[in-house]
Design a protein around this motif. Structure first.
Motif, PDB file in Angstrom:
ATOM      1  N   VAL A  41      60.921  34.030  50.103  1.00 23.91           N
ATOM      2  CA  VAL A  41      60.083  34.641  49.214  1.00 23.91           C
ATOM      3  C   VAL A  41      58.753  34.897  49.630  1.00 23.91           C
ATOM      4  O   VAL A  41      57.719  34.122  50.020  1.00 23.91           O
ATOM      5  N   ILE A  42      58.320  36.221  49.633  1.00 22.88           N
ATOM      6  CA  ILE A  42      56.958  36.671  50.121  1.00 22.88           C
ATOM      7  C   ILE A  42      56.507  37.687  48.842  1.00 22.88           C
ATOM      8  O   ILE A  42      57.378  38.087  48.105  1.00 22.88           O
ATOM      9  N   ASN A  43      55.208  37.896  48.979  1.00 25.95           N
ATOM     10  CA  ASN A  43      54.412  38.505  47.880  1.00 25.95           C
ATOM     11  C   ASN A  43      53.598  39.488  48.419  1.00 25.95           C
ATOM     12  O   ASN A  43      52.865  39.460  49.521  1.00 25.95           O
ATOM     13  N   GLU A  44      53.141  40.683  47.795  1.00 24.41           N
ATOM     14  CA  GLU A  44      52.411  41.490  48.053  1.00 24.41           C
ATOM     15  C   GLU A  44      51.053  40.991  48.065  1.00 24.41           C
ATOM     16  O   GLU A  44      50.596  40.238  47.282  1.00 24.41           O
ATOM     17  N   GLY A  45      50.309  41.152  49.028  1.00 25.59           N
ATOM     18  CA  GLY A  45      48.984  40.507  49.359  1.00 25.59           C
ATOM     19  C   GLY A  45      48.702  39.470  50.312  1.00 25.59           C
ATOM     20  O   GLY A  45      47.796  39.083  50.516  1.00 25.59           O
ATOM     21  N   GLU A  46      49.748  38.662  50.568  1.00 26.22           N
ATOM     22  CA  GLU A  46      50.067  37.587  51.314  1.00 26.22           C
ATOM     23  C   GLU A  46      49.952  38.085  52.788  1.00 26.22           C
ATOM     24  O   GLU A  46      50.322  39.140  53.362  1.00 26.22           O
ATOM     25  N   LYS A  47      49.251  37.014  53.456  1.00 24.74           N
ATOM     26  CA  LYS A  47      48.936  37.295  55.129  1.00 24.74           C
ATOM     27  C   LYS A  47      50.300  36.755  55.568  1.00 24.74           C
ATOM     28  O   LYS A  47      50.697  35.508  55.561  1.00 24.74           O
ATOM     29  N   VAL A  48      50.971  37.373  56.578  1.00 22.48           N
ATOM     30  CA  VAL A  48      52.054  37.064  57.224  1.00 22.48           C
ATOM     31  C   VAL A  48      51.947  37.127  58.790  1.00 22.48           C
ATOM     32  O   VAL A  48      51.271  38.114  59.243  1.00 22.48           O
ATOM     33  N   LEU A  71      50.977  32.896  56.213  1.00 22.18           N
ATOM     34  CA  LEU A  71      49.710  32.367  56.741  1.00 22.18           C
ATOM     35  C   LEU A  71      48.554  32.166  55.480  1.00 22.18           C
ATOM     36  O   LEU A  71      48.748  32.829  54.603  1.00 22.18           O
ATOM     37  N   LYS A  72      47.817  31.278  55.700  1.00 27.96           N
ATOM     38  CA  LYS A  72      46.775  30.987  54.594  1.00 27.96           C
ATOM     39  C   LYS A  72      45.792  32.211  54.775  1.00 27.96           C
ATOM     40  O   LYS A  72      45.367  32.500  55.798  1.00 27.96           O
ATOM     41  N   PRO A  73      45.447  32.893  53.720  1.00 32.15           N
ATOM     42  CA  PRO A  73      44.553  33.868  53.629  1.00 32.15           C
ATOM     43  C   PRO A  73      43.142  33.534  54.267  1.00 32.15           C
ATOM     44  O   PRO A  73      42.791  32.254  53.845  1.00 32.15           O
ATOM     45  N   ASP A  74      42.728  34.244  55.074  1.00 30.68           N
ATOM     46  CA  ASP A  74      41.057  34.031  55.735  1.00 30.68           C
ATOM     47  C   ASP A  74      40.191  34.872  55.046  1.00 30.68           C
ATOM     48  O   ASP A  74      40.289  36.065  55.232  1.00 30.68           O
ATOM     49  N   GLY A  75      39.119  34.483  54.465  1.00 28.63           N
ATOM     50  CA  GLY A  75      38.158  35.328  53.826  1.00 28.63           C
ATOM     51  C   GLY A  75      38.188  35.455  52.307  1.00 28.63           C
ATOM     52  O   GLY A  75      39.367  35.316  51.677  1.00 28.63           O
ATOM     53  N   VAL A  76      37.302  35.643  51.505  1.00 30.46           N
ATOM     54  CA  VAL A  76      37.178  35.600  50.179  1.00 30.46           C
ATOM     55  C   VAL A  76      37.969  37.062  49.715  1.00 30.46           C
ATOM     56  O   VAL A  76      38.781  36.960  48.852  1.00 30.46           O
TER      57      VAL A  76
END
Length: 743
Positions: free
Chosen positions: A43-50, A74-79
């Motif tokens: 399960v992935i979502n729009e806005g996730e980094k992959v 991936l863990k998002p990097d940056g605000v």
């Protein structure tokens, strides 16, 4: 060569809940180009980094697409990335405005706050403490599922199966996989012994681990069921387990005793041997025996009244029933349970019709059914009385599996029984033990059960040898129709079937108009003749379409086996065409227009009955082993195939479910049971005596309505007629009936 790209998920175009197949776009970090990706994903979502790894394919309609082999969230990097993820809707209750507020408050520490100090989210305007806790729970659940799927990928587990495993165990799966992966085979549908054993090897489970041995025993017992067995003798069971996992008999004996103690299996000493039953199969046989005997009430109708009733039927229908047909009607009137058996041309249809008339004149309500749609349709056409499949009669539902582990769930059962006076079942040789059990549970005492079938046909594909065991028990009245009627004697198909059944040679001199022998002595020539008959000769001769001509093979493997024959027949009957979409599953190419067969019962799959312009008129569940259809549409984007089965039923299969389908230009004789074809072609040229026997030839010949053509060796045909050897089935319904009848 696979390439790796990193970026944010911009848009999810399509997602299949069942198998995880997803079409989505990402914006590549390197060049800011948008990439369309397809593949089975967690399960992935729009806005996730992959991070996605795969190779580009060129779709005819949608252009270049990255076929994903591996994906990692991936863990998002940056605000900005954190805000983008929260605003995507990944966590229900957090929208764009709320995401902005949270990130403005906590900045780069946002994820740590949500995970470790969720109560602080209540500092945000509009967020209550309850909401804060829900946000944290959702965040943890998504992370936990991803971690689980990534963990399971290292063991070669597909995403679809990983979701099932995670759903079953949640966070406990890590401990279970590392300590006893064989538990998965018991608890999770789709994980068999072999998958569990591969995991066991990787995590270092000992070869002689009791977990491993018990799982292997359960697996061998289940495999025995697929060959029709209800039990296995101790020496055969131990031998199979030893060959499978290579451990000493002593360890196997200890594991067997543990399984008996745990009531997973039943140990019985019968007929001078030790037998092991799967517990649910043992009790299923026991229950079927009890229910059959409970139904077998003698109703005490006088013979004088029975004779009068038969005379009324003959006068009304202007027919003269033969002696055994009269006996069948009488037996149906006087008994609660009756079995009527006979070969082709012996008047089973006329007998059923007479029985229906007898019950109608008494004002009794009846239900007619058969195991397959084709058999039910034929029953309805020949009797003029509505008939349906047994599954439909019992109101199959798509709910949770029944307690008997058969995979079937019916609305009709002991709590909601069938409301009728008489039930007549045709083609009883096809009914296996689980289906008999489901049927009997829905019949109340006082209802008559009439079972009709040809006991000389091959037994059911599923476990049990129901019709033969019931007849051999001697506890019920059995009427054997053995007179071949004049009209049927004009058919060489019928007459040769009876000669085959009697072990007598048949004429193969091509003097017939419906039974032919074309002698060929090598596989290549046999295949060429089969193709010529299908493409040129047979359709006009029997007034049928090419796809109505059925090739029946004794075996699956070899040059004249089902697998090879289907590849060759597909090549000529439905060749590759730029206007026909294709889909490859393992070694099989499926193409629009292909004839296919369902090869396992699927009681939950949804079908639609469509009308004009594809309008859905009716929906239901269930497709069954042996059902045939035509591939009407292949959608490469959605990665699914739509098949039209009989009675205008459409079923859509995701790619992951294509293991349930195979090409059906050629099918095994076993799979043809209950079906009737305008013309049958039999390629016969040697084979193992376990398969090439009288019973199989008899069944194959009786599948044809207008024409049988054998292509191959006369010696093979004669040897099959002489060979009475059949693969033994270990069943004990007969024994259970006899035991209970003595009580």
């Amino acid at each position: 060569m696979a390439d790796t790209y990193k970026g944010y998920v911009e848009h999810i175009v399509y997602h299949n809940e069942a198998n995880g197949y997803t079409v989505f776009t990402i914006t590549n970090d390197d060049d800011r180009e948008e990439i369309t990706c397809v593949g089975n994903c967690p399960v992935i979502n729009e806005g996730e980094k992959v991070s996605v790894e795969g190779s580009f394919i060129d779709h005819r309609q949608y252009g270049p697409q990255l076929k994903v082999n591996k994906i990692q969230v991936l863990k998002p990097d940056g605000v900005e990335a954190i805000e983008k993820y929260l605003a995507s809707g990944a966590i229900k209750g957090i929208g764009m405005v709320m995401a902005k507020r949270i990130v403005e408050k906590f900045g780069g520490d946002t994820f740590d706050i949500i995970e470790n100090e969720p109560e602080r989210l209540a500092e945000i305007k509009g967020v209550s403490m309850n909401m804060a806790m829900r946000f944290s729970e959702q965040f943890d659940a998504k992370r936990e599922m991803r971690d689980a799927m990534i963990f399971l990928q290292q063991y070669g587990i597909s995403n679809q199966l990983a979701v099932k495993i995670y759903t079953e165990y949640k966070s406990d799966l890590f401990n279970i996989v590392n300590t006893n992966p064989y538990k998965l085979a018991k608890d999770v549908k789709g994980v068999g012994f072999r998958i569990a054993d591969e995991i066991g090897k990787k995590v270092g489970i000992a070869v002689d681990s009791p977990y491993r041995i018990k799982c292997a025993i359960t697996y061998v017992m289940a495999q025995a069921g697929s060959f029709g067995h209800i039990y296995l003798p101790e020496n055969e069971l131990a031998g199979e387990v030893s060959r499978l996992i290579g451990v000493d008999d002593l360890f196997i004996s200890e594991a067997l005793e543990e399984l008996v103690y745990e009531k997973e299996i039943i140990k019985k000493e019968e007929e001078n041997e030790v037998r092991y039953y799967g517990s649910y199969m043992y009790y299923m046989e026991l229950n079927c025996a009890r229910m059959l005997l409970d139904l077998n009430n003698k109703l005490g109708i006088s013979e004088k009244n029975i004779d009068r009733k038969i005379e009324e039927i003959q006068n009304k229908k202007d027919i003269e029933l033969a002696a055994m047909q009269r006996e069948a009607v009488a037996a149906a009137l006087r008994n609660g349970v009756v079995i009527i058996t006979g070969g082709p041309g012996t008047g089973k249809t006329t007998t059923i019709d007479a029985i229906i008339s007898a019950f109608e004149s008494e004002g009794m309500e009846m239900l007619l059914a058969a195991p397959t749609g084709r058999a039910a349709k034929r029953m309805s056409e020949t009797t003029g009385y509505p008939a349906q499949t047994i599954h439909r009669l019992l109101e199959l539902s798509g709910g949770v599996e029944d307690d008997d582990n058969s995979g079937m769930n019916f609305e009709r059962n002991e709590s909601y029984p069938l409301e009728t006076d008489v039930i007549i079942i045709d083609e009883m040789s096809m009914v296996d033990l689980p289906l008999l059990n489901a049927l009997l549970k829905a019949i109340v005492v006082g209802t008559k059960l009439i079972m009709v079938g040809d006991v000389n046909q091959l037994p059911s594909v599923g476990p049990g040898n129901v019709l033969k065991d019931i007849i051999d028990s001697g506890s019920f009245e059995v009427v054997r129709l053995n007179q071949v009627f004049r009209q049927a004697r004009d058919s060489d198909i019928v007459m040769n079937a009876h000669l085959i059944n009697a072990g007598k040679e048949i004429k193969l001199n091509n003097s017939s108009t419906d039974f032919f022998m074309l002698q060929r002595d090598n596989p290549k020539n046999i295949i060429e003749v089969c193709l010529y008959l299908i493409m040129k000769k047979m359709p006009d001769y029997v007034d049928a379409g090419i796809l109505d001509i059925q090739v029946l093979c004794p075996m699956r493997k070899g040059e004249l086996g089902v697998e090879n024959m289907n590849v060759l027949l597909q090549r000529y009957i439905n060749p590759k065409d730029v206007h026909k979409q294709e889909m490859v599953f393992r070694e099989t190419v499926f193409r629009e227009g292909d004839k296919v067969m369902q090869i396992k019962n699927n009681y939950q799959i949804v079908w639609e009955r469509r009308g004009y312009n594809g309008v859905v008129l009716e929906e239901g569940t269930g497709v069954f082993n042996g059902d045939c259809g035509i591939i009407r549409r292949i959608d490469a984007t959605a990665n699914e195939i739509t098949v039209e089965f009989e009675d205008n039923k459409y079923i859509t299969y995701p790619h992951s479910s294509l293991e349930e389908l195979e090409l059906a230009y050629a099918i095994t004789v076993h799979k043809s049971q209950g079906s009737e074809y305008p013309a049958v072609i039999l390629p016969l040229l040697g084979g193992t005596s376990l398969l090439m026997h009288r019973n199989l030839l008899y069944t194959a010949v009786t599948r044809a309505k207008k024409c049988v053509t054998i292509v191959g060796s006369v010696d093979t045909v004669n040897n099959m007629i002489k060979n009475e050897r059949e693969q033994k089935r270990y069943t004990s319904l007969k024994r259970r009936i006899v035991e209970m009848d003595k009580l």
